[in-house]
Design a protein around this motif. Sequence first.
Motif: not given
Length: 287
Positions: A98-102, A127-133, A140-142
């Motif tokens: 979702s939004k947490f990246d750890h 959510h799109p927040d972690l697309q860049s990671i 592939r990010f969906i």
Amino acid sequence: MDYSNQYVLTVNCKTAPGIVAGIASYLTERGGYIAELSQFDDKISHQFFLRTLFNISADSSHTFEDIRNGFDVLAEKHGIEWAMHEVSRPTKVLIMVSKFDHCLVDLLYRYNKGELNIDVTAIISNHPDLQSIAEREGFRFIHLPVTAETKAEQEAELLNIINETGTELVVLARYMQILSDDLCQHLHGRAINIHHSFLPGFKGAKPYHQAYERGVKLIGATAHYVTGDLDEGPIIEQSVLPVSHAYYPDELVSLGRDTETKALASAVKLHVENRVLMSGNKTIIFK
């Protein structure tokens, strides 16, 4: 390390004499050399569990496919549920966030360091927040945004992606959505969640705040298989950290990230190495 000639056999059946001897004889007669063997006889459920790591001698006339295809005869004799895998073949894993990246960042780091024998098929998020990671690492990010109105549609799309990519394991790396009962049943034994609490305590939302209100002296995280019962699936791994009255909820959240990443990475590693066997609502772990 070279895993090209290593194979794993896992077994689950009713307790009975002759099972280990039968398996050992079957493998050795076909050129198999047993490198590891772990077993557990549950005296309450009367179920027997076994995991063995073996290789095949160079002068054997039998291939891995021969050994796997022929095991059915022995399995039928003892009523064995079993699986046989090539150690070198990576498990196809889909990661949901979702939004947490750890947890995502930690899994990708361990993957890049060769600690996890996985093939990441996609990274899916509501959510799109972690697309860049994800895209920075070449995955592939969906983006599948979920609302009450679109939940069924997006879960159907998720299943399409799982089937399309041949995904074998779904990892909920702090994916903050509750999966439907139907999806949980479809993914039975094939989906791992990380809950930011030492289950069975403090289920549901904001467990660190619940822990603070109770004045706990240990916080932790639990990696478990997903079931239709929220945060109640079979536990694979847990990690804990001592705390005191001086820690406030935000500090507990911050400290807890480390326990979450450790527990989740360990659970994924145990699963892909075929060290986890299901026993009702519990797991048998061969470390």
